[in-house]
Scaffold this motif. Sequence first.
Motif, short mmCIF file in Angstrom:
data_model
loop_
_atom_site.label_atom_id
_atom_site.label_comp_id
_atom_site.label_asym_id
_atom_site.label_seq_id
_atom_site.Cartn_x
_atom_site.Cartn_y
_atom_site.Cartn_z
N GLY A 53 0.79 -1.22 0.00
CA GLY A 53 0.00 0.00 0.00
C GLY A 53 0.83 1.27 0.00
O GLY A 53 0.31 2.34 -0.31
N TRP A 54 2.10 1.17 0.35
CA TRP A 54 2.92 2.39 0.32
C TRP A 54 3.15 2.86 -1.10
O TRP A 54 2.81 3.99 -1.43
N LEU A 82 1.72 1.46 -3.92
CA LEU A 82 0.66 1.14 -4.88
C LEU A 82 -0.70 1.67 -4.46
O LEU A 82 -0.96 1.89 -3.29
N ALA A 130 -3.83 2.69 2.92
CA ALA A 130 -2.94 3.04 1.80
C ALA A 130 -3.22 4.45 1.27
O ALA A 130 -2.32 5.12 0.77
N SER A 134 -1.05 6.64 3.26
CA SER A 134 0.37 6.36 3.39
C SER A 134 1.16 6.91 2.21
O SER A 134 0.99 6.45 1.10
N VAL A 167 2.47 7.31 -2.31
CA VAL A 167 1.27 7.37 -3.14
C VAL A 167 0.07 7.44 -2.20
O VAL A 167 -0.49 6.43 -1.81
N ALA A 168 -0.28 8.63 -1.77
CA ALA A 168 -1.37 8.80 -0.82
C ALA A 168 -2.38 9.73 -1.45
O ALA A 168 -2.27 10.95 -1.35
NA NA Z 1 -0.13 4.72 -0.29
#
Ligand code: NA
Lengths: 348, 175, 440
Positions: free
Chosen positions: C339-340, C342, C380, C383, C386-387
């Motif tokens: 999730g960081w 993507l 995600a 985060s 890509v937030a």
């Molecule tokens: Na993210």
Amino acid sequence: PPPAVAQQTVTLKMQAAWPAGWTLYDNFTMFAERVNKLSGGRLKIETLPAGAIVPPFELLDAVHKKVLDGAHSWAAYWVGKNKTAVLFTGGPGGTFGMDYIDAMGWLYEGGGLDLYNEFYRDVLKVNVVAIPILPAGPQAFGWFKRPIKNLADLKGMKCRQTGMAAEVFTAMGMRTVNMPGGEILPAAERGVIDCAEWVGGVEDLKAGFYNVWKYHYTPGMHENVTIGELIINGDVWKSLAPDLQEIIKTASTETFFRWWMRWQRQNADALVELQEKHKVQILKTPDDILYAFLKAWDKIAADEAAKNPFFKKVWESQKQYASKVVPAKRFMFPNYDFAANFYWPPKK
Amino acid sequence: MVQPPAAILKTIRIIDSISEWSGRVFCWMVIPLMLGLSYEVIARYVFDAPTIWAYEVAFMLYGGHFMLGAAYTLLKKGHIRTDFFYEHWSPRRKGWVDAMSYLFLFFPGLFFFLLASWDNASHSFIIGETSDASPWRPILWPFKFVMPVTAVLLIAQGVSEFLKSAWAAKTGRSL
Amino acid sequence: MTGGEILGLILLACLIAGIFVGFPIAFTLLILALVFGYIGFGGIVFDLMVFQTLGMMKEETLAAVPLFIFMGHVLEQAGLMERLFKSFQFILAPVRGSLFLGVLLTATIFATATGIIGASITVMGLMAAPVMIKAGYDTKLSAGVIAAGGTLGILIPPSVMLVVMGPVLGVSVIHLFAAAIVPGVLLSGLYIGYAMVRSFMNPALGPPLPLEQRATSYWQILKEFVAGIVPLGGIIFAALGSIIFGLATPTEAAAMGALAATVLTACYGRLSGEVVRRASIQTLQTSSMVLFLAVASNVYGSVFTRLGTGTWLANTMLALPVPPLALMAVLMGVIFLLGWPLEWPAIILIFLPIFLPVVQALKFDLVWFGTLVAVNLQTAFLSPPVAMAAYYLKAVAPTWELRDIYRGMFDFMALQMVGLLLLFFFPEIALWLPGVLFGK
Ligand code: NA
Ligand code: NA
């Protein structure tokens, strides 16, 4: 010295049109095991569940394009391509009153299998070989929210139906609704639909329809005989040694009967479990509904025959074969109810 | 300011306006999708007569909508990318990476998608395939032709994007 | 391992490397699938791509995606959130941290009427941020509250994320919807609790509102509240109610919700050709992004399966000498890490199918698993790098530094972890409501 035969192992990748959890899938794995044993390990069938490589409705095209070597499927899934497809499953009403042995008889003794392969080759223009393998019936009429006594009761209901059956039921005045398989039960739970057709017996027990509805009607006429197919890509088929081809044909026919025996027993057990454990009412489908179904189907089939020459050819071939075996069977076979009622009289 | 040759500039403009228009046209498909499905619900309860067409109309509009909108989305840089490193690069470097990516990652895949989907759609046309989802049985091949049309639109927009990024790679300025 | 399985592992490695090149992921996925598929099993990979594309195009359940997105964009125009927020602002004015509470309550209610996060964060950012700045609220906490509150839109049903997840897991979308309600409310409660405790301990973070920002009469409060909540109730009924009361399938409910939003906007006199056009074109872009990626992921996934690597990976994981619950924790950790860099569509569509056989083999409840993934992925959004939540907020609150926004979101990420742990150890949080509604 013995000839140096290369004992090469051939592996064929095949996908089913159903998930691995279904009983229909056991037919597929039984076949794979038999082929493996009969060939002494020279031929392996890798079985894959629905959607593993292609979506179920793309199976025929995928085998044609050799994306898969073969598939475990059901010809009526291709009625969108040509309605003749449904006739090779046996078709609504049997067809013409044929039971499973008669329908298999038409395929093997009445030229049906040649028509089946001619249909794929010349009409659908796909490079596949078809072999009957799966007797997926007789299927139940379905699950209902409330009891039905006659055709009139059916008319106000909204039911989830697909394929050829949907077409016939619509002609009979039922309101058919389509939705993805996974949404049927939730839709039933909330009353979006009043009834649904699935398979019957053990498969319906697994699907959990009893959680929502308590009225299960059987039999149906829409798939009282319904034969699933093994399809293999034509080039793959030609590349197989002649004995391996024979092994596949034999294993298919053997699986057809061996699996069917087990499935009938499983269905019988399932009916008891549905009634006793889940308090489901298993009821006989009213005769007038079954009559109306055959009438509606005959009309649809006649209309189709009028504009689709290949449909006409296959339909007439079935009728011709049935006209011999069906009336003969009426004389030769005792009425099933006769001994059944003698030993197991229906409970009042 | 240095401008690319007129022919190139014109190519970019023509392609971009085609994609822009494809978006403006195909975006409306969501309206009949909304109305059709709402009508189905109302028909089922108010008129007690579900339609025969709603299921197919729904998947055909939905499938056509997002596929045919892909080229417009490319024009608007809407397809998600990971700009973890990308956003820190100079325009020239971005141009190089993009130009190479279009050449080696983008065009080959879509070219084969065009060929294979054309083959599939034309086979459907030849056998007069209809949909099997309901008794309505509408013809299916126009829906299948959405795939090659999407491929053509995407390849065209890819050409425009390639030209833009090649220019950025050459001059360090984005167009 | 066979050659095919090894090839598949290299394919996975190339994907992870390829993603970081920064080229749109959908096209990177497609070409990787084609190249590796071609090496692995020849030219049939091109036909495989076509079949997968067709399969996605026929997935009727996903027609809810453009419809829920359209509903969100139209609703943004109706100005309902503004009214709702204003009434909360008036009601709560004397309380410390009243604006935090107002934002979170508004966002939670609004989450039941929208399926995406963009609309919620955009509107709250446009409306609440200036008031917060003027009232001397702490930037970091304000940004965190708006961003986190906005992400509830994609967890609390209706949710585009759950619509996409249903077919991937083979679980009914309705069951997922029912399962996500309690965790959504729980998270909202955690946010509120946190923001209120912080403002109670340090009043400087969120002082009570100055008198000129309070309501002049109770009548004014009531008017704003009714004008805000009643029409919203109509939309919620059209979208969620039609599902729960058994009028419609999720796809149909999405259409009903979109129609209700359109009609409502018209009633407010805010509907014009331009509004519909703008909502339609934004919808096209967002749904094309998600769904075209879904096509590419399906092609990629089927090549991966046909190479045999998926089965190998699942079997290897299952053979690990750890108890099932620990394996589940590992999976959640992997999803969290993914999730960081993507976005959620990539994770659900590409990685979930790889994990699914493991989860099935361990006999975990798929509805519970899906809800865990949903809460995990909601994180995600918060985060970096890509937030999306931060980007939406930054776009409408340009005076706030991206660094401060990130810092503010960080605390809420920690709260997400608390929520995730609760859900992990108490599956009933997710499974209770579906049990009550559908008797399982
Ligand atoms: Na993210
Ligand atoms: Na929501």
